[in-house]
Design a protein around this motif. Structure first.
Motif, PDB file in Angstrom:
ATOM      1  N   ALA A   1       0.820  -1.216   0.000  1.00  0.00           N
ATOM      2  CA  ALA A   1       0.000   0.000   0.000  1.00  0.00           C
ATOM      3  C   ALA A   1       0.850   1.260   0.000  1.00  0.00           C
ATOM      4  N   LYS A   2       2.084   1.173   0.506  1.00  0.00           N
ATOM      5  CA  LYS A   2       2.936   2.356   0.590  1.00  0.00           C
ATOM      6  C   LYS A   2       3.805   2.571  -0.648  1.00  0.00           C
ATOM      7  N   LEU A   3       3.692   1.721  -1.642  1.00  0.00           N
ATOM      8  CA  LEU A   3       4.421   1.957  -2.883  1.00  0.00           C
ATOM      9  C   LEU A   3       3.950   3.275  -3.502  1.00  0.00           C
ATOM     10  N   GLY A   4       4.903   4.096  -3.925  1.00  0.00           N
ATOM     11  CA  GLY A   4       4.576   5.338  -4.616  1.00  0.00           C
ATOM     12  C   GLY A   4       3.829   6.347  -3.775  1.00  0.00           C
ATOM     13  N   MET A   5       3.956   6.265  -2.457  1.00  0.00           N
ATOM     14  CA  MET A   5       3.161   7.138  -1.587  1.00  0.00           C
ATOM     15  C   MET A   5       3.429   8.623  -1.855  1.00  0.00           C
ATOM     16  N   LYS A   6       4.657   8.946  -2.225  1.00  0.00           N
ATOM     17  CA  LYS A   6       5.021  10.344  -2.489  1.00  0.00           C
ATOM     18  C   LYS A   6       5.395  10.556  -3.957  1.00  0.00           C
ATOM     19  N   PHE A   7       4.789   9.763  -4.836  1.00  0.00           N
ATOM     20  CA  PHE A   7       5.191   9.790  -6.239  1.00  0.00           C
ATOM     21  C   PHE A   7       4.929  11.137  -6.900  1.00  0.00           C
ATOM     22  N   GLU A   8       3.860  11.832  -6.500  1.00  0.00           N
ATOM     23  CA  GLU A   8       3.523  13.098  -7.165  1.00  0.00           C
ATOM     24  C   GLU A   8       4.603  14.149  -6.955  1.00  0.00           C
ATOM     25  N   SER A   9       5.126  14.248  -5.738  1.00  0.00           N
ATOM     26  CA  SER A   9       6.194  15.221  -5.478  1.00  0.00           C
ATOM     27  C   SER A   9       7.462  14.847  -6.217  1.00  0.00           C
ATOM     28  N   HIS A  10       7.717  13.545  -6.383  1.00  0.00           N
ATOM     29  CA  HIS A  10       8.889  13.105  -7.137  1.00  0.00           C
ATOM     30  C   HIS A  10       8.739  13.451  -8.622  1.00  0.00           C
ATOM     31  N   LEU A  11       7.539  13.250  -9.162  1.00  0.00           N
ATOM     32  CA  LEU A  11       7.307  13.586 -10.566  1.00  0.00           C
ATOM     33  C   LEU A  11       7.472  15.086 -10.803  1.00  0.00           C
TER      34      LEU A  11
ATOM     35  N   LYS B   1       9.357  17.130  -9.375  1.00  0.00           N
ATOM     36  CA  LYS B   1      10.752  17.544  -9.305  1.00  0.00           C
ATOM     37  C   LYS B   1      11.639  16.799 -10.299  1.00  0.00           C
ATOM     38  N   GLY B   2      11.008  16.064 -11.213  1.00  0.00           N
ATOM     39  CA  GLY B   2      11.769  15.356 -12.244  1.00  0.00           C
ATOM     40  C   GLY B   2      12.589  14.195 -11.725  1.00  0.00           C
ATOM     41  N   MET B   3      12.199  13.645 -10.596  1.00  0.00           N
ATOM     42  CA  MET B   3      12.923  12.530  -9.988  1.00  0.00           C
ATOM     43  C   MET B   3      12.312  11.203 -10.430  1.00  0.00           C
ATOM     44  N   PRO B   4      13.072  10.116 -10.333  1.00  0.00           N
ATOM     45  CA  PRO B   4      12.450   8.808 -10.501  1.00  0.00           C
ATOM     46  C   PRO B   4      11.535   8.528  -9.314  1.00  0.00           C
ATOM     47  N   VAL B   5      10.586   7.628  -9.493  1.00  0.00           N
ATOM     48  CA  VAL B   5       9.725   7.211  -8.385  1.00  0.00           C
ATOM     49  C   VAL B   5      10.556   6.308  -7.481  1.00  0.00           C
ATOM     50  N   LEU B   6      10.892   6.809  -6.292  1.00  0.00           N
ATOM     51  CA  LEU B   6      11.831   6.104  -5.419  1.00  0.00           C
ATOM     52  C   LEU B   6      11.150   5.075  -4.519  1.00  0.00           C
ATOM     53  N   GLU B   7       9.849   5.179  -4.379  1.00  0.00           N
ATOM     54  CA  GLU B   7       9.135   4.211  -3.528  1.00  0.00           C
ATOM     55  C   GLU B   7       8.649   3.048  -4.389  1.00  0.00           C
ATOM     56  N   ASP B   8       9.593   2.265  -4.870  1.00  0.00           N
ATOM     57  CA  ASP B   8       9.292   1.175  -5.797  1.00  0.00           C
ATOM     58  C   ASP B   8       9.774  -0.172  -5.272  1.00  0.00           C
ATOM     59  N   VAL B   9       9.993  -0.271  -3.959  1.00  0.00           N
ATOM     60  CA  VAL B   9      10.501  -1.510  -3.370  1.00  0.00           C
ATOM     61  C   VAL B   9       9.649  -1.926  -2.181  1.00  0.00           C
ATOM     62  N   LEU B  10       9.550  -3.241  -1.983  1.00  0.00           N
ATOM     63  CA  LEU B  10       8.913  -3.824  -0.806  1.00  0.00           C
ATOM     64  C   LEU B  10      10.019  -4.251   0.152  1.00  0.00           C
ATOM     65  N   GLY B  11      10.052  -3.640   1.330  1.00  0.00           N
ATOM     66  CA  GLY B  11      11.107  -3.939   2.290  1.00  0.00           C
ATOM     67  C   GLY B  11      10.685  -5.021   3.266  1.00  0.00           C
TER      68      GLY B  11
END
Length: 474
Positions: free
Chosen positions: A286-296, A298-308
């Motif tokens: 459920a927490k994948l991509g939680m902050k994806f909009e702010s990353h997009l 700022k031109g960043m890759p989507v960093l929340e792409d892993v299950l820990g």
């Protein structure tokens, strides 16, 4: 120092720890935040796809290398930023105490752990990419045409890049707790936790049959319409790994769960109820991509792409072994306030006072170690630094350091955050692997682990929560 009940220090041995990150870029779409925002604005789906990372980029990302033990937190602090663009050359997916798992392998693990025909994979793709990761389990296979039909019945599509390779079906047409997205969250937590536990057992050359009890502290809610979160994922994980002599149960406390679970497990060992206890946590889909909009933005890759995930094994203490100091365990009581100072007093100062120690007697503090490169762009701030400054301010208030020594306190006893935003995963337990290495190498003499939980998120109380304990050699 002494324990007030037995007049004897209480140590429980830490046999080892393993951390894993499953890189699942094509599942970011199903994270809670992306799925809601994409429904409202479908244009975001393509934008998200354009900013997904390759497995190589995720592996070479410096915080991930710190997570699996290939670099230390101190080494991370000396690396140039931004970490997402200044990747580590020659980075390996296997570390001193962890690994990264690619998406194809994860899909195979998912299918291999499925006992209820939830997962169907495209046969040719499965044979070419995922068959080796199922441990010989029978897997349902189908065609792309079937997957399209299943999606109309509530199934989730599974992609590998642009290729449709499978489907994940709901468990019941009329049960909101058995929808495809909920079951995918739960099965993902199960297989990632099982992978970490199996990997740790292999690293320790320990048979699964030696484990007596498994405690899961993941954030999933396993159940059905009659008991939405009442299920026991720990026993399912034990079964998956082959811990035939083990039973298990789950511990829930939001982000504080892992430390509570370790205290519970250590107590089972200390009391003699169990000889070896495994504490495990799976990834939070459920927490994948939680902050994806702010990353997009700022031109960043989507960093929340892993299950820990992680696994820890506890047993009776051996001479000179890193241990949980069980008599140091402290909890955030109901009467305590939720202010940063109140949390620090309850979880740091009072825990240490039980042992006759001051804040300056701790070599390293493990707090909420969220990766600031993920949180700062979204306005959430540098969470670890805020926590360390609170501890330093408390030390000033108690006359243990001077005000102009606060930054020195933070540098010497704190660290940069490097954990993905996976809820329970960043909360202190992520540092345990590095702490074990540092203790064994006599680089530190102790570390205090502090985790906090946001109980108010469940709308049942306004309270916060927390747990802490000291780790040192016996």
């Amino acid at each position: 120092m002494t324990d007030s009940l037995s007049n004897k220090a209480v140590h429980v041995g830490i046999e080892g720890v393993f951390y894993s990150l499953a890189h699942v870029p094509n599942l970011v779409r199903y994270g809670s935040k992306p799925s809601r925002e994409i429904r409202a604005n479908p244009v975001l789906e393509q934008q998200l796809k354009n900013h997904l990372r390759s497995f190589g980029a995720a592996t070479a990302y410096a915080p991930h290398q710190a997570y699996i033990g290939n670099i230390t937190p101190d080494e991370l602090s000396r690396l140039p930023k931004p970490w997402y663009s200044k990747l580590i050359e020659g980075a390996a997916s296997n570390g001193r105490f962890g690994d990264l798992v690619d998406q194809d392998r994860f899909y195979g693990q998912l299918a291999g752990a499925d006992q209820f025909n939830l997962v169907t994979l495209e046969e040719q793709w499965f044979q070419e990419h995922a068959a080796k990761s199922t441990n010989g389990k029978t897997v349902r296979v189908g065609s792309v045409v079937e997957f399209a039909a299943l999606s109309e019945k509530g199934a989730l599509s599974l992609y590998s890049g642009e290729r449709l390779v499978g489907a994940f079906e709901p468990g019941h047409a009329d049960d909101a707790s058995l929808t495809a997205d909920v079951l995918l969250e739960n099965l993902a937590a199960k297989v990632t936790a099982a992978h970490s536990l199996a990997s740790l057992l292999h690293a320790l050359k320990m048979s699964p049959e030696e484990i007596d009890f498994v405690i899961s502290c993941s954030e999933e809610a396993v159940g059905d319409r009659y008991n939405r979160g009442g299920g026991n994922l720990a026993k399912a994980i034990a079964e998956n790994v082959g811990c035939e002599n083990a039973s298990g149960s789950d511990v829930k406390a939001f982000c504080a769960g892992p430390l509570y679970a370790i205290v519970h497990g250590a107590s089972l060992v200390q009391s003699g109820v169990c000889r070896k206890v495994a504490v495990v946590a799976g990834g939070s889909l459920a927490k994948l991509g939680m902050k994806f909009e702010s990353h997009l933005k700022k031109g960043m890759p989507v960093l929340e792409d892993v299950l820990g995930s992680f696994a820890v094994i506890l047993s009776q203490a051996k001479s000179n072994q890193p241990c949980v100091r069980l008599d140091s365990a402290a909890f955030h009581p109901v009467r305590a306030g939720a202010s940063p100072q109140a949390m620090a007093e309850s979880l740091a100062e009072k825990a240490l006072a039980k042992l006759g120690m001051k804040l300056t007697d701790v070599d390293r503090y493990a707090v909420e170690l969220h990766n600031p490169e993920i949180t700062v762009p979204s306005g959430s701030g540098d969470v670890p630094r805020t926590n360390y400054l609170t501890l330093a301010a408390l030390a000033v208030m108690r006359g243990q350091i001077k005000r102009d020594q606060m930054e020195d306190f933070v540098r010497a006893r704190g660290m940069l955050g490097y954990a993905p935003t996976q809820g329970h995963i960043p909360s202190a337990a992520v540092y345990l692997g590095h702490a074990l290495d540092a203790l064994r190498n006599n680089e530190i003499k102790n570390a205090l682990f502090i985790s906090k939980g946001s109980l108010f998120l469940g709308r049942m109380t306004q309270l916060s929560d927390g747990c802490s304990f000291l780790v040192e050699k016996s």
